[in-house]
Structures are given as C-alpha cells and as structure tokens.
Design an enzyme around this catalytic site. Structure first.
Site, short mmCIF file in Angstrom:
data_model
loop_
_atom_site.label_atom_id
_atom_site.label_comp_id
_atom_site.label_asym_id
_atom_site.label_seq_id
_atom_site.Cartn_x
_atom_site.Cartn_y
_atom_site.Cartn_z
N GLY A 31 6.72 4.09 4.62
CA GLY A 31 6.78 5.41 5.42
C GLY A 31 8.51 5.13 5.90
CB ILE A 69 -0.99 0.10 1.38
CG1 ILE A 69 -1.70 -1.19 1.43
CG2 ILE A 69 -1.87 1.16 1.14
CD1 ILE A 69 -2.51 -1.23 2.73
N GLY A 70 1.81 1.35 0.90
CA GLY A 70 2.70 2.49 1.01
C GLY A 70 3.97 2.20 1.53
CG ASP A 74 5.61 10.95 13.69
OD1 ASP A 74 6.08 12.27 13.21
OD2 ASP A 74 6.14 9.92 13.26
O1 3AM Z 1 0.12 7.12 0.54
P1 3AM Z 1 -1.17 6.67 0.66
O2 3AM Z 1 -2.21 7.83 1.11
O3 3AM Z 1 -1.89 5.89 -0.72
O4 3AM Z 1 -2.76 5.65 3.72
C1 3AM Z 1 -1.47 5.07 3.96
C2 3AM Z 1 -0.69 5.58 3.06
O5 3AM Z 1 -0.96 5.43 1.72
C3 3AM Z 1 -1.44 3.85 3.98
O6 3AM Z 1 0.03 3.45 3.74
C4 3AM Z 1 0.59 4.49 3.05
C5 3AM Z 1 1.83 4.99 3.77
O7 3AM Z 1 1.45 5.35 5.09
N1 3AM Z 1 -1.60 2.98 5.31
C6 3AM Z 1 -1.21 3.16 6.50
N2 3AM Z 1 -1.58 2.57 7.28
C7 3AM Z 1 -2.92 1.91 6.54
C8 3AM Z 1 -3.98 1.12 6.86
N3 3AM Z 1 -4.04 0.73 8.36
C9 3AM Z 1 -2.87 2.47 5.48
N4 3AM Z 1 -3.82 2.02 4.38
C10 3AM Z 1 -4.73 1.20 5.04
N5 3AM Z 1 -4.74 0.73 6.35
#
Ligand code: 3AM
Length: 395
Positions: A15, A12-13, A128
């Site tokens: 960090g 999904i992404g 954070d």
């Molecule tokens: O960059 P985007 O917005 O597409 O939304 C979060 C972000 O996506 C997603 O992971 C990416 C990097 O943080 N994300 C984080 N926690 C999440 C969760 N619990 C998640 N998406 C779905 N469920």
C-alpha cells in the site's frame, strides 16, 4: 527472514504506507499479517509516528468487522504491526473483477458501517475509508483495516495529523477533508457513500481528470442520482447513498450505526413474504410517482406518461430521469418542445440530450404548460408521453 520474533512467509501486497506480509508467530504458533512501514519512507520520522499511532488506535478496537491488532513494535529501522490474517482479498481487487449484486452491496456497506460505528463510539475516526482498506474474507465476512491515519480525539495534534494536512485518498475524501476542516464520524459516512455509489453504479460520483477537479466536485457538485446510471438501483438504496453524500455533515446520517440500520432494511423481505418483483422500469417510475405527489402516472411500459406538470403541490418537483435522450409525444400532438429555454421542435420528436440536468417544457395554446427537470444518463432514449391538460381545468 525474521522480523522480531515473526518469521516472514511471503509478501501479500503493498500500500502507500507499507508492505503487508504473511508471517508466523512461533510463540503462539499463529499465522498473521505483518504490515511493515516501507523502507523508503523510514527517513520520515513523522510517518513512523503516524504508523505507530495507527496501531495504537487499532489496538483499542475489537469488533467482528475490524481487523484485530496483536502487536506493534520496532525492529532496527523497521516499524511493524502484527495483525489478524484475513484469508481473502481487498474490495478494491474484487471490484476490478466483478460487479457485486445490489443486495450484496447493501450487506457489505452495513458491515463496514457497523465497524465504523464501533470505532466512532471509541473516539476514532478512520479517515481513509476506501475499497483497499475493506477486506473480504473468503467466508463472506467483511473486515475493515488500516486506520492508517486514524486520529484519536484525545491525542494532541502532535501525532502527525496536523490541521489542514491532506491525509486521505483523494477520490474517497469528504468535503470537510478536502478543505482541511475538522472531521468526525460523518466524514467516514461520506467516504462509505462514495464506495456504495461506485459499487451500485460502476462509476465514481466525483470522477474528474485532475486532482483539483476531483476536489472541486467533492465540495461543490451534486452527483448524478445512482438510478440514472443504473435503473436497477432501488429508490431506497439511492436515498441512502445520496444522504451519505450530502455536502453538509449535518444532512448525512448522524451516525454510521444509523447508516448500517438503513442499509440492513434496504433489501429486507417483509414478514408477510416477498413482494412480487416489479420490472425495473415500473419500480423506478412508481417510486418517482410516489415522490411526485400531484402527478398522475397513467401507464409504464418502458416509458413514462404524464398528464400534468410533475411539480408536486409541496416540496421540490420530482425530476424525470432519462437515459440517452427523450422520445417525446404529446396529447394532443403538435405541442412545442423547449429544452433549457431553446425551441427543439414539435411533438412527437426524438430529442438527443447531453448527459446532465435539463429543463424541459411542453407547451400548446389552450393547454397548461408542462415542465419538468430531466436528468439524463447514458443509454437509449427514454419514451416520454405528456398528456396536456386544457388550461382553466381544475387541478
Ligand atoms: O491486493 P490484494 O487484495 O491481493 O488484501 C490486502 C491486499 O491484497 C492485503 O494486502 C494487500 C494490500 O493491502 N492485506 C492487507 N491487510 C491484510 C491482512 N490483515 C491483508 N491480507 C491478509 N490479512
């Protein structure tokens, strides 16, 4: 690919600390999100410990606006958190695409503040709070995640959050964080204030070119009032944001709950029905007039008209907020204009002023001096009509 019992569906992404995957739990037949500590970080054992501390902290949290944690585990070299899957996007992503309407800013801020208040009551400071950690579900619900550097008050300093270590995201850190002082819930209130400022104005309150300059600004520089950057920001919302951004924690909202309440009331419609919408300029100067006390505001038609020095009888003088500069007229005409002590000509005059704070003085023999602090933002010049009062007249 599997991790523990979870089948990884897609990434999904990413960090700073981990990669987030969409995954399936076959035991519960549930789609969830897995946050896996980045492999290049695994060598750092203290980071792994911090990651686990994050999950432990989150496991104690159960709030409609907080991402639920189901499980935390290690599999070989991988450490991961299984958590509620949020169908939506991060606020950081949404902000890049569009400006949120101001009532939506207040709603979102109140939702985050409620989740923080719940965590603070359980002894957990987020540390954070930033747009990347605020998830917006497609049905509108707001969910806060990544208590990544959460510090549980009753844990020893051995959990990886050693005093003096900088753990937050610089732009959203509080003065006490940048100086390595102990933090409490009011530090999260400050960080949320930065986000609200950015959402309301489109600009960061403590933007600077270097990290050192950002830190300096966070600790020492008063932000330009939000209404100077965006005149549509209601005075009540401006007050809330600036209260969050007070340098001293004791001058901020005492709790995130109090902040949530203030934000909730900000756009509330009075029970007698909606008040007629005043044009933005009128709202803005009307609010200033209320703040100014002794000043008399004669008319507002895209400008501001003063009959005497705007200094109120008590408290600090209300500053004049202007865009781009000032087109000054005086009554009677011909008054001398001084900006920051320098003579700038006689009224009427168009004065170009650099963004920031200026002291403006309007003087004419036989009349009282008119003085005000003017805060200048971006935009076209603001008309300012000053009606001077003969000296010796009763105030
Ligand atoms: O960059 P985007 O917005 O597409 O939304 C979060 C972000 O996506 C997603 O992971 C990416 C990097 O943080 N994300 C984080 N926690 C999440 C969760 N619990 C998640 N998406 C779905 N469920």
């Amino acid at each position: 690919m599997n991790l523990g019992r979870y089948e990884i569906l897609e990434e999904i992404g990413r960090g700073a600390m981990g990669v987030v995957y969409k995954a399936h739990d076959p035991n519960l037949d549930l789609v969830l999100a897995l946050k896996v500590l980045r492999e290049d970080r695994l060598a750092d054992e203290s980071l792994a410990r911090r990651f686990l501390a994050e999950a432990k902290a989150l496991g104690r949290l159960e709030h409609p606006n907080t991402v639920r944690v189901y499980n935390v585990d290690r599999e070989g070299d991988s450490v991961y958190i299984a958590m509620e899957f949020v169908d939506g996007e991060a606020l950081s992503t949404r902000m890049k695409r569009e400006r949120l309407p101001l009532p939506e800013v207040a709603r979102l801020g109140a939702a985050v503040a409620e989740a923080l208040d719940d965590a603070h009551r359980k002894g957990i400071v987020h540390r954070d709070v930033k747009p990347g950690n605020i998830l917006l579900r497609s049905d509108g619900r707001v969910k806060i995640t990544d208590f990544g550097i959460a510090h549980i008050d009753d844990l020893s300093q051995d959990d990886g959050t050693r005093a003096g270590e900088i753990l937050g995201t610089p732009s959203y850190m509080s003065p006490e964080q940048v100086t390595g002082h102990p933090v409490d819930g009011r530090s999260d209130v400050f960080s949320l204030g930065i986000i609200l400022y950015e959402l309301a104005t489109g600009a960061k309150p403590f933007a600077a070119d270097t990290l050192t300059a950002v830190f300096h600004a966070i600790g020492n520089v008063d932000p330009v009032p939000p209404t100077a950057a965006n005149p549509d920001v209601p005075k009540a919302l401006e007050r809330i944001i600036l209260t969050c951004l007070a340098k001293r924690p004791e001058e901020r909202f005492a709790t995130a709950g109090a902040l949530a309440e203030a934000l909730g009331a900000c756009f509330a419609v009075p029970e007698s029905g909606p008040a007629p919408e005043a044009p933005p300029q009128e709202r803005r100067w009307g609010a200033l007039a209320a703040a100014g006390g002794a000043l008399a505001l004669l008319a507002v038609a895209g400008g501001v008209y003063w009959t005497r020095s705007p200094a109120p009888t008590t408290g600090r003088p209300a500053p004049v907020i202007a865009t781009g500069g000032l087109n000054i007229e005086s009554a009677p005409p011909g008054a001398q204009l001084f900006v920051d002590g320098s003579f700038r000509g006689k009224a009427p005059a168009a004065l170009t002023l650099a963004a920031g704070k200026h002291e403006v003085r309007v003087t004419l023999v036989g009349y009282n001096d008119w003085e005000a602090q003017v805060i200048v933002g971006e935009g076209s010049p603001t008309p300012l009509a000053v009606e001077l009062e003969p000296s010796g007249a009763n105030r």
